[in-house]
Design an enzyme around this catalytic site. Structure first.
Site, mmCIF file in Angstrom:
data_model
loop_
_atom_site.group_PDB
_atom_site.id
_atom_site.type_symbol
_atom_site.label_atom_id
_atom_site.label_comp_id
_atom_site.label_asym_id
_atom_site.label_seq_id
_atom_site.Cartn_x
_atom_site.Cartn_y
_atom_site.Cartn_z
ATOM 1 N N HIS A 9 0.828 -1.201 0.000
ATOM 2 C CA HIS A 9 0.000 0.000 0.000
ATOM 3 C C HIS A 9 0.864 1.253 0.000
ATOM 4 O O HIS A 9 2.037 1.228 0.367
ATOM 5 C CB HIS A 9 -0.955 0.004 1.201
ATOM 6 C CG HIS A 9 -0.245 0.078 2.517
ATOM 7 N ND1 HIS A 9 0.312 1.242 3.010
ATOM 8 C CD2 HIS A 9 0.002 -0.869 3.441
ATOM 9 C CE1 HIS A 9 0.865 1.017 4.176
ATOM 10 N NE2 HIS A 9 0.699 -0.267 4.470
ATOM 11 N N GLU A 79 -2.027 -6.974 7.967
ATOM 12 C CA GLU A 79 -0.658 -6.853 8.462
ATOM 13 C C GLU A 79 -0.509 -7.604 9.786
ATOM 14 O O GLU A 79 -1.502 -7.939 10.445
ATOM 15 C CB GLU A 79 -0.305 -5.370 8.633
ATOM 16 C CG GLU A 79 1.096 -5.075 9.153
ATOM 17 C CD GLU A 79 2.234 -5.589 8.281
ATOM 18 O OE1 GLU A 79 2.394 -6.824 8.170
ATOM 19 O OE2 GLU A 79 2.993 -4.768 7.749
#
Length: 195
Positions: A9, A79
């Protein structure tokens, strides 16, 4: 067989400051959005069999700005849950634990929203995601939009290495690409940290 494009990202305020952002959904900065848009021309010529992403906003927004469509959120691509280290920098952690290393020492438990994970738990999630992705590669490329530490674990698991080998890969820059492929039937890392 298709290739697996691994996209980190774009930049967030926490990736800029070096804070560990596991489950905290920090939005992209203006620079992060611009980096995600710059991915679009690199991805435009590809026909994707699937696009999967971490369900966190920073990953889903990166996919959108990069021009990816039909994005499927996958919670196994979240994550690492940094537990009690959520929001802290490595320097802050090392002030209490000198010579701390995420890959060797892991994290400490946090609150109910951030209980923490060990490396084997992160690897089990990436293994589950890869088990769903591999069959899709028979029909074309697959894009995965995820996070820095998760991407490193996913890459080494693709290669058949132990999860701790992820510490040998450089941390992917926000808005960068990695390319996981096969050669002569064997998995390999074709590119890493491409801006």
């Amino acid at each position: 067989m298709g290739e697996l494009l691994l996209i980190r990202h774009g930049q967030t305020a926490w990736s800029l400051s070096g804070q560990h952002a596991g489950r905290t959904d920090v939005p992209l900065t203006e620079d992060g959005e611009a980096a995600a848009r710059r991915l679009a021309p690199r991805l435009a010529g590809r026909s994707f069999a699937a696009v999967v992403s971490s369900p966190l906003g920073r990953a889903m927004r990166t996919a959108e700005l990069a021009g990816l469509t039909g994005v499927q959120p996958d919670p196994d691509l979240l994550e690492w849950d940094y537990g009690g280290y959520e929001g802290l920098t490595a320097e802050q952690i090392r002030a209490a634990r000198p010579r701390w290393d995420l890959w060797r020492d892991g994290v400490v438990p946090g609150d109910a929203d951030h209980p923490g994970e060990d490396l084997d738990q992160v690897a089990a999630r990436t293994d589950a995601a890869l088990a769903r992705i591999r069959p899709l590669l028979a029909t074309g490329d697959v894009a995965v939009v995820a996070h820095g530490h998760l991407a490193r674990v996913l890459a080494v698991r693709w290669l058949g290495l132990e999860p701790s080998a992820a510490g040998l890969l450089g941390h992917p820059h926000p808005g960068s690409l990695g390319l996981l492929a096969t050669e002569d039937g064997r998995p390999h890392l074709a590119a890493w940290n491409v801006p």
